[in-house]
Enzyme design. Structure first.
Site, PDB file in Angstrom:
ATOM      1  CB  SER A  89      -1.085  -2.742 -10.698  1.00  0.00           C
ATOM      2  OG  SER A  89      -1.170  -3.771 -10.097  1.00  0.00           O
TER       3      SER A  89
ATOM      4  CD  GLU B 259       6.767  -5.972 -11.406  1.00  0.00           C
ATOM      5  OE1 GLU B 259       5.520  -5.433 -10.613  1.00  0.00           O
ATOM      6  OE2 GLU B 259       6.821  -5.242 -12.212  1.00  0.00           O
TER       7      GLU B 259
ATOM      8  CG  HIS C 242       3.211  -5.618  -8.121  1.00  0.00           C
ATOM      9  ND1 HIS C 242       3.333  -4.915  -9.561  1.00  0.00           N
ATOM     10  CD2 HIS C 242       1.752  -5.079  -7.761  1.00  0.00           C
ATOM     11  CE1 HIS C 242       2.149  -4.772  -9.922  1.00  0.00           C
ATOM     12  NE2 HIS C 242       1.533  -4.987  -9.370  1.00  0.00           N
TER      13      HIS C 242
END
Length: 479
Positions: free
Chosen positions: A192, A315, A413
């Site tokens: 990330s 995600e 995610h």
């Protein structure tokens, strides 16, 4: 569990005491730079003065000041850790090693995520015991966040959080041999925001010689703010604090006030005549660069480093499912998001609709969000690296669908992290609110994913074909 005597290692700054367990040895809270206090919060990281005697590395360090983040019905505590643990000396690393025996093992340096405002080495997901058991020395890095880390200020160097990571890599280069690591075989990896920082390292000349390989998990090679966008954030922050937008004016302000103005910075319109919002409004803080990392690889270590890069297939669901926004989203929400993140929102929506003809508005919104935050910038970074680098490029797509939140979370995610770190079976990741949901994680996928990361750190080959920019393809994990 077997009881062991506590080991001691001599570092360039002084001796540190760790703990020995069934996975090897763990040394925590080792400073790689001086504590960022007062005006020092807005300077480049300074060398640590060192210490006499033996430093206690058996307890975690303080963390960077950070707000509490709430993901509704999803338990993200294993990802974010305990939040703000107060204390000045938080520019530290934790080291997990099979043994501090000068064994010259591969080294992996992990940069945590958290939207440039949260996260730390404390997070349970990043334990690292599985890496140590596989002969890897794992280093986890804390860095400055939020205003001290990333707000662009007159009189202060830009991207101070990134400078912290460069300093930590310098610490690794100078001292990791004492922990059994090979300073000539270092892989820096992140997820990330941490992955976006790793991507930036590939284009940072000052990072040359500090690592050999890089792994970018759900980051972006095009995730940096332009200087014009950064000026908007700085102006808003200065107005909220009632001070001039300069480092000397910010120096006397306590960290609590920096956290207190975050609501005033949420939702700023950062679209300009030349740029869309690279973080889709999820964070007002991030890298500030005149050239996106994907376009600057030839100027930094990226021209020589091996790269493993990829995203998860769904995600955007992390930002919609936990609060029920997947179901409540409308076509107007899709259009508003697309206008924020695409130069031609109509064409982008049409392209996503063509790829997902049966998608609900929420599913389409998730796809737009995932592509804007991670997918497009990852593809551009992979293509650029394959073209300009002498190192190899390997691409993956993580497709395992978490059954959390009644099976709706999917391949969102962060879902790949338990598999990368070899902790997918841990009970605190399961249950309907756990990141992986009530179903047991497939053991074969956990073993395969973790082994690929280990193999890449050892040799630069995760076990699948090198990326060919003429025929883009990704190794699918967990389909």
């Amino acid at each position: 569990m077997t009881q062991y005597a506590d080991p001691v290692v001599e570092t360039p700054a002084g001796a540190v005491r760790g703990v020995r367990d069934d996975s090897g040895e763990l040394y925590r809270a080792i400073p790689y730079a001086a504590a960022p206090v007062g005006a020092g919060r807005f300077t480049a990281p300074a060398p640590h003065p060192g210490w006499s005697g033996v430093r206690d590395g058996r307890r975690p360090s303080p963390t960077a000041p950070q707000p509490v983040r709430d993901f509704g019905g999803l338990d993200m505590a294993p990802y974010f850790g305990p939040g703000w643990v107060r204390g000045e000396e938080y520019l530290t690393v934790d080291v997990r090693t099979p043994a501090a025996d000068h064994g010259r093992r591969p080294v992996m340096v992990f940069v945590h995520g958290g939207g440039f405002v949260t996260g730390s080495t404390h997070a349970a997901l990043y334990d690292g015991g599985a890496f140590a058991r596989d002969g890897i020395v794992l280093v986890r890095v804390n860095y400055r966040l939020g205003v001290p880390g990333f707000l662009d200020l007159e009189g202060a160097p830009a991207n101070r959080g990134l400078l912290d990571v460069v300093a930590a890599l310098g610490w690794v280069r100078a001292g990791i041999a004492a922990f059994g690591g090979d300073p000539g075989n270092v892989t820096v990896f992140g997820q990330s925001a941490g992955a976006t920082l790793v991507g930036a390292l590939l284009a940072t000349p000052e990072a040359a010689g500090l690592f050999r390989r890089a792994i970018v998990q759900s980051g972006s090679g095009t995730g940096a703010f332009t200087p014009e966008q950064a000026r908007r954030v700085t102006a808003a922050a200065a107005a909220a604090l009632g001070v001039a937008p300069a480092a000397d004016a910010f120096a006397a302000i306590p960290d609590e006030r920096f956290l207190g103005i975050l609501p005033a910075l949420a939702g700023l319109d950062l679209r300009t005549g030349t740029a869309t919002d690279p973080l889709a409004g999820l964070s007002p803080f991030g890298l500030v660069l005149a050239v996106q990392p994907a376009d600057g690889l030839a100027d930094g270590p990226g021209r020589d480093a091996d790269l493993l890069i990829g995203t998860n297939t769904e995600e955007g669901r992390l930002y919609l499912v936990p609060r029920g926004d997947l179901e409540s989203s409308t076509n107007a929400d899709v259009r508003a998001l697309a206008a924020r993140v695409y130069a031609d929102p109509g064409a982008a929506i049409a392209e996503h609709r063509a790829a997902l003809p049966d998608a609900t508005p929420g599913e389409l919104r998730s796809a737009v969000l995932g592509d804007a935050l991670f997918g497009a910038g990852t593809a551009r970074m992979a293509q650029a690296h394959a073209r300009v680098s002498r190192g190899s490029t390997h691409v993956y797509s993580f497709a395992y669908r978490s059954t959390a939140l009644d099976g709706r979370l999917g391949a969102a995610h962060t879902v790949e992290l338990p598999f990368v770190f070899g902790v997918a079976e841990e009970p605190w990741l399961h249950g309907d609110a756990g990141l992986l949901g009530p179903d047991p994680a497939p053991g074969g996928l956990a073993a395969r994913t973790h082994a690929a990361w280990v193999a890449f750190a050892r040799t630069g080959d995760p076990g699948w074909a090198v990326h060919d920019p003429r025929r883009p393809a990704a190794e699918v994990l967990g389909s």
